[in-house]
Design a protein around this motif. Structure first.
Motif, PDB file in Angstrom:
ATOM      1  N   GLN A  90       0.843  -1.198   0.000  1.00 32.73           N
ATOM      2  CA  GLN A  90       0.000   0.000   0.000  1.00 32.73           C
ATOM      3  C   GLN A  90       0.884   1.257   0.000  1.00 32.73           C
ATOM      4  OE1 GLN A  90      -2.441   0.678   3.603  1.00 32.73           O
ATOM      5  NE2 GLN A  90      -3.987  -0.508   2.507  1.00 32.73           N
ATOM      6  N   GLN A  91       1.939   1.215   0.802  1.00 27.71           N
ATOM      7  CA  GLN A  91       2.863   2.350   0.861  1.00 27.71           C
ATOM      8  C   GLN A  91       3.617   2.513  -0.460  1.00 27.71           C
ATOM      9  OE1 GLN A  91       5.241   1.723   4.398  1.00 27.71           O
ATOM     10  NE2 GLN A  91       3.599   2.416   5.746  1.00 27.71           N
ATOM     11  N   HIS A  92       3.965   1.391  -1.089  1.00 29.53           N
ATOM     12  CA  HIS A  92       4.621   1.466  -2.402  1.00 29.53           C
ATOM     13  C   HIS A  92       3.733   2.204  -3.390  1.00 29.53           C
ATOM     14  CE1 HIS A  92       7.289  -2.373  -1.759  1.00 29.53           C
ATOM     15  NE2 HIS A  92       7.716  -1.325  -1.085  1.00 29.53           N
ATOM     16  N   LYS A  93       2.475   1.839  -3.390  1.00 28.68           N
ATOM     17  CA  LYS A  93       1.525   2.395  -4.351  1.00 28.68           C
ATOM     18  C   LYS A  93       1.425   3.913  -4.163  1.00 28.68           C
ATOM     19  CE  LYS A  93      -3.062   1.404  -6.173  1.00 28.68           C
ATOM     20  NZ  LYS A  93      -3.915   2.523  -5.711  1.00 28.68           N
ATOM     21  N   SER A  94       1.284   4.312  -2.927  1.00 24.71           N
ATOM     22  CA  SER A  94       1.135   5.725  -2.629  1.00 24.71           C
ATOM     23  C   SER A  94       2.409   6.508  -2.986  1.00 24.71           C
ATOM     24  CB  SER A  94       0.766   5.857  -1.160  1.00 24.71           C
ATOM     25  OG  SER A  94       0.975   7.149  -0.729  1.00 24.71           O
ATOM     26  N   THR A  95       3.567   5.952  -2.626  1.00 24.00           N
ATOM     27  CA  THR A  95       4.839   6.606  -2.933  1.00 24.00           C
ATOM     28  C   THR A  95       5.035   6.726  -4.445  1.00 24.00           C
ATOM     29  OG1 THR A  95       5.786   5.652  -0.932  1.00 24.00           O
ATOM     30  CG2 THR A  95       7.349   6.486  -2.556  1.00 24.00           C
ATOM     31  N   GLN A  96       4.678   5.669  -5.153  1.00 27.13           N
ATOM     32  CA  GLN A  96       4.861   5.688  -6.603  1.00 27.13           C
ATOM     33  C   GLN A  96       3.910   6.670  -7.284  1.00 27.13           C
ATOM     34  OE1 GLN A  96       5.093   1.253  -7.120  1.00 27.13           O
ATOM     35  NE2 GLN A  96       6.856   1.804  -8.347  1.00 27.13           N
ATOM     36  N   GLU A  97       2.734   6.841  -6.702  1.00 30.37           N
ATOM     37  CA  GLU A  97       1.799   7.833  -7.242  1.00 30.37           C
ATOM     38  C   GLU A  97       2.364   9.250  -7.061  1.00 30.37           C
ATOM     39  OE1 GLU A  97      -2.254   5.196  -6.632  1.00 30.37           O
ATOM     40  OE2 GLU A  97      -1.950   6.956  -5.341  1.00 30.37           O
ATOM     41  N   THR A  98       2.952   9.476  -5.906  1.00 27.88           N
ATOM     42  CA  THR A  98       3.557  10.790  -5.644  1.00 27.88           C
ATOM     43  C   THR A  98       4.722  11.043  -6.603  1.00 27.88           C
ATOM     44  OG1 THR A  98       2.970  10.514  -3.315  1.00 27.88           O
ATOM     45  CG2 THR A  98       4.519  12.283  -3.824  1.00 27.88           C
ATOM     46  N   LEU A  99       5.532  10.012  -6.816  1.00 32.43           N
ATOM     47  CA  LEU A  99       6.668  10.140  -7.736  1.00 32.43           C
ATOM     48  C   LEU A  99       6.203  10.397  -9.166  1.00 32.43           C
ATOM     49  CD1 LEU A  99       9.135   7.471  -6.388  1.00 32.43           C
ATOM     50  CD2 LEU A  99       9.768   9.792  -7.054  1.00 32.43           C
ATOM     51  N   MET A 100       5.130   9.713  -9.535  1.00 37.62           N
ATOM     52  CA  MET A 100       4.570   9.902 -10.877  1.00 37.62           C
ATOM     53  C   MET A 100       4.106  11.348 -11.042  1.00 37.62           C
ATOM     54  SD  MET A 100       3.689   8.678 -13.799  1.00 37.62           S
ATOM     55  CE  MET A 100       3.494   6.895 -13.840  1.00 37.62           C
ATOM     56  N   LEU A 125       4.733  18.368  -3.563  1.00 34.27           N
ATOM     57  CA  LEU A 125       4.917  16.939  -3.831  1.00 34.27           C
ATOM     58  C   LEU A 125       6.218  16.408  -3.235  1.00 34.27           C
ATOM     59  CD1 LEU A 125       3.561  16.790  -7.491  1.00 34.27           C
ATOM     60  CD2 LEU A 125       2.534  15.702  -5.493  1.00 34.27           C
ATOM     61  N   LEU A 126       7.239  17.237  -3.273  1.00 36.46           N
ATOM     62  CA  LEU A 126       8.516  16.825  -2.691  1.00 36.46           C
ATOM     63  C   LEU A 126       8.373  16.603  -1.188  1.00 36.46           C
ATOM     64  CD1 LEU A 126      11.584  16.319  -3.001  1.00 36.46           C
ATOM     65  CD2 LEU A 126      11.926  18.760  -2.598  1.00 36.46           C
ATOM     66  N   ALA A 127       7.659  17.490  -0.518  1.00 36.48           N
ATOM     67  CA  ALA A 127       7.454  17.342   0.926  1.00 36.48           C
ATOM     68  C   ALA A 127       6.683  16.053   1.218  1.00 36.48           C
ATOM     69  CB  ALA A 127       6.696  18.547   1.474  1.00 36.48           C
ATOM     70  N   LYS A 128       5.674  15.782   0.404  1.00 35.33           N
ATOM     71  CA  LYS A 128       4.871  14.570   0.574  1.00 35.33           C
ATOM     72  C   LYS A 128       5.745  13.329   0.347  1.00 35.33           C
ATOM     73  CE  LYS A 128       0.377  12.751  -0.837  1.00 35.33           C
ATOM     74  NZ  LYS A 128       0.288  11.784  -1.918  1.00 35.33           N
ATOM     75  N   LEU A 129       6.522  13.371  -0.714  1.00 41.96           N
ATOM     76  CA  LEU A 129       7.397  12.248  -1.043  1.00 41.96           C
ATOM     77  C   LEU A 129       8.417  11.984   0.052  1.00 41.96           C
ATOM     78  CD1 LEU A 129       8.390  10.204  -3.228  1.00 41.96           C
ATOM     79  CD2 LEU A 129      10.004  11.973  -3.930  1.00 41.96           C
ATOM     80  N   ARG A 130       9.014  13.060   0.551  1.00 41.48           N
ATOM     81  CA  ARG A 130      10.030  12.893   1.595  1.00 41.48           C
ATOM     82  C   ARG A 130       9.445  12.200   2.807  1.00 41.48           C
ATOM     83  NH1 ARG A 130      13.486  18.332   2.390  1.00 41.48           N
ATOM     84  NH2 ARG A 130      14.916  16.993   3.523  1.00 41.48           N
ATOM     85  N   SER A 131       8.258  12.606   3.212  1.00 34.67           N
ATOM     86  CA  SER A 131       7.707  11.976   4.408  1.00 34.67           C
ATOM     87  C   SER A 131       7.280  10.536   4.119  1.00 34.67           C
ATOM     88  CB  SER A 131       6.608  12.849   5.020  1.00 34.67           C
ATOM     89  OG  SER A 131       5.338  12.405   4.656  1.00 34.67           O
ATOM     90  N   GLU A 132       6.665  10.294   2.980  1.00 37.71           N
ATOM     91  CA  GLU A 132       6.231   8.916   2.648  1.00 37.71           C
ATOM     92  C   GLU A 132       7.410   7.960   2.508  1.00 37.71           C
ATOM     93  OE1 GLU A 132       2.194   9.349  -0.089  1.00 37.71           O
ATOM     94  OE2 GLU A 132       4.136   9.531  -1.064  1.00 37.71           O
ATOM     95  N   LEU A 133       8.386   8.394   1.729  1.00 41.13           N
ATOM     96  CA  LEU A 133       9.507   7.511   1.410  1.00 41.13           C
ATOM     97  C   LEU A 133      10.404   7.274   2.623  1.00 41.13           C
ATOM     98  CD1 LEU A 133      10.720   5.940  -0.937  1.00 41.13           C
ATOM     99  CD2 LEU A 133      11.987   7.985  -1.608  1.00 41.13           C
ATOM    100  N   THR A 134      10.659   8.343   3.378  1.00 41.09           N
ATOM    101  CA  THR A 134      11.518   8.208   4.555  1.00 41.09           C
ATOM    102  C   THR A 134      10.878   7.269   5.573  1.00 41.09           C
ATOM    103  OG1 THR A 134      12.266  10.464   4.185  1.00 41.09           O
ATOM    104  CG2 THR A 134      12.748   9.527   6.327  1.00 41.09           C
ATOM    105  N   GLN A 135       9.597   7.472   5.783  1.00 40.35           N
ATOM    106  CA  GLN A 135       8.903   6.632   6.750  1.00 40.35           C
ATOM    107  C   GLN A 135       8.840   5.162   6.294  1.00 40.35           C
ATOM    108  OE1 GLN A 135       4.487   6.618   7.578  1.00 40.35           O
ATOM    109  NE2 GLN A 135       5.197   8.006   9.151  1.00 40.35           N
ATOM    110  N   HIS A 136       8.550   4.961   5.029  1.00 47.14           N
ATOM    111  CA  HIS A 136       8.481   3.595   4.493  1.00 47.14           C
ATOM    112  C   HIS A 136       9.822   2.878   4.635  1.00 47.14           C
ATOM    113  CE1 HIS A 136       7.402   0.253   1.913  1.00 47.14           C
ATOM    114  NE2 HIS A 136       8.490   0.482   1.196  1.00 47.14           N
ATOM    115  N   MET A 137      10.897   3.543   4.253  1.00 49.15           N
ATOM    116  CA  MET A 137      12.215   2.904   4.327  1.00 49.15           C
ATOM    117  C   MET A 137      12.599   2.616   5.772  1.00 49.15           C
ATOM    118  SD  MET A 137      14.451   4.479   1.168  1.00 49.15           S
ATOM    119  CE  MET A 137      14.426   6.173   1.669  1.00 49.15           C
ATOM    120  N   LEU A 138      12.220   3.538   6.651  1.00 49.53           N
ATOM    121  CA  LEU A 138      12.528   3.346   8.071  1.00 49.53           C
ATOM    122  C   LEU A 138      11.813   2.110   8.636  1.00 49.53           C
ATOM    123  CD1 LEU A 138      13.773   5.083  10.647  1.00 49.53           C
ATOM    124  CD2 LEU A 138      11.347   5.221  11.162  1.00 49.53           C
ATOM    125  N   LEU A 139      10.538   1.966   8.306  1.00 52.71           N
ATOM    126  CA  LEU A 139       9.776   0.812   8.804  1.00 52.71           C
ATOM    127  C   LEU A 139      10.368  -0.495   8.266  1.00 52.71           C
ATOM    128  CD1 LEU A 139       6.093   2.121   8.519  1.00 52.71           C
ATOM    129  CD2 LEU A 139       7.523   1.997  10.564  1.00 52.71           C
TER     130      LEU A 139
END
Ligand SMILES: [Fe+2]
Ligand SMILES: [Fe+2]
Length: 166
Positions: free
Chosen positions: A11-21, A37-51
């Motif tokens: 689910q997180q992949h999908k959301s992150t990839q939508e933001t990147l798109m 979008l960059l702010a959104k991406l930073r929080s999504e991607l950083t959090q996902h990688m951390l988890l």
């Protein structure tokens, strides 16, 4: 059945990839939207990688036996490292520049490749290595960690990037 770790991560992949798109579809004229979008991406991607780095990857490494599967763990870490470097670079770039778009595109491609490896190689192996109950428990741990981050706690641990355990 409550959500398991794999569906949570997907689910997180999908959301992150939508933001990147969306980010790669912007132009040099869309400075405001690029920043948003960059702010959104930073929080999504950083959090996902951390988890993944704190919870999912170590559990995966501990659960698999084969050298080939352990290699997926190390590869994933290297790919995170690369993604973080490009993300950092992107965050520093001028949003009105052509270079910004190029960096966003490279990050998008990197993440696409990484997500493909996780979803096609690591996650199917994890489905074999863990029981359904264990996957639900991993999801619960990740949700709790996510909540703690969102509540503004534990930023000290967020700031220090994790390294793969030898
Ligand atoms: Fe990952
Ligand atoms: Fe992932």
């Amino acid at each position: 059945m409550p959500q398991d770790a794999i569906s949570l991560l997907k689910q997180q992949h999908k959301s992150t990839q939508e933001t990147l798109m969306a980010l790669t579809n912007t132009t040099e004229r869309g400075i405001k939207i690029r920043h948003e979008l960059l702010a959104k991406l930073r929080s999504e991607l950083t959090q996902h990688m951390l988890l993944e780095e704190e919870i999912f990857y170590p559990a995966f490494k501990a659960a698999v036996e084969r050298k080939k599967d352990k290699r997926l763990y190390y590869e994933a870490h290297e790919e995170h490292k690369a993604a973080k470097a490009v993300l950092k670079d992107l965050a520093r770039a001028d949003a009105s520049s052509v270079a910004f778009g190029a960096k966003a595109k490279v990050l998008k491609e990197l993440i696409e490749h990484h997500v493909e490896e996780e979803e096609n190689e690591m996650f199917p192996r994890a489905r074999e290595a863990f029981t359904k109950q264990e996957l639900v428990e991993l999801a619960e741990r990740m949700q709790a960690r996510k909540q703690a981050i969102e509540n503004g706690r534990a930023w000290d641990r967020v700031a220090s990037s994790s390294h793969p355990a030898e």
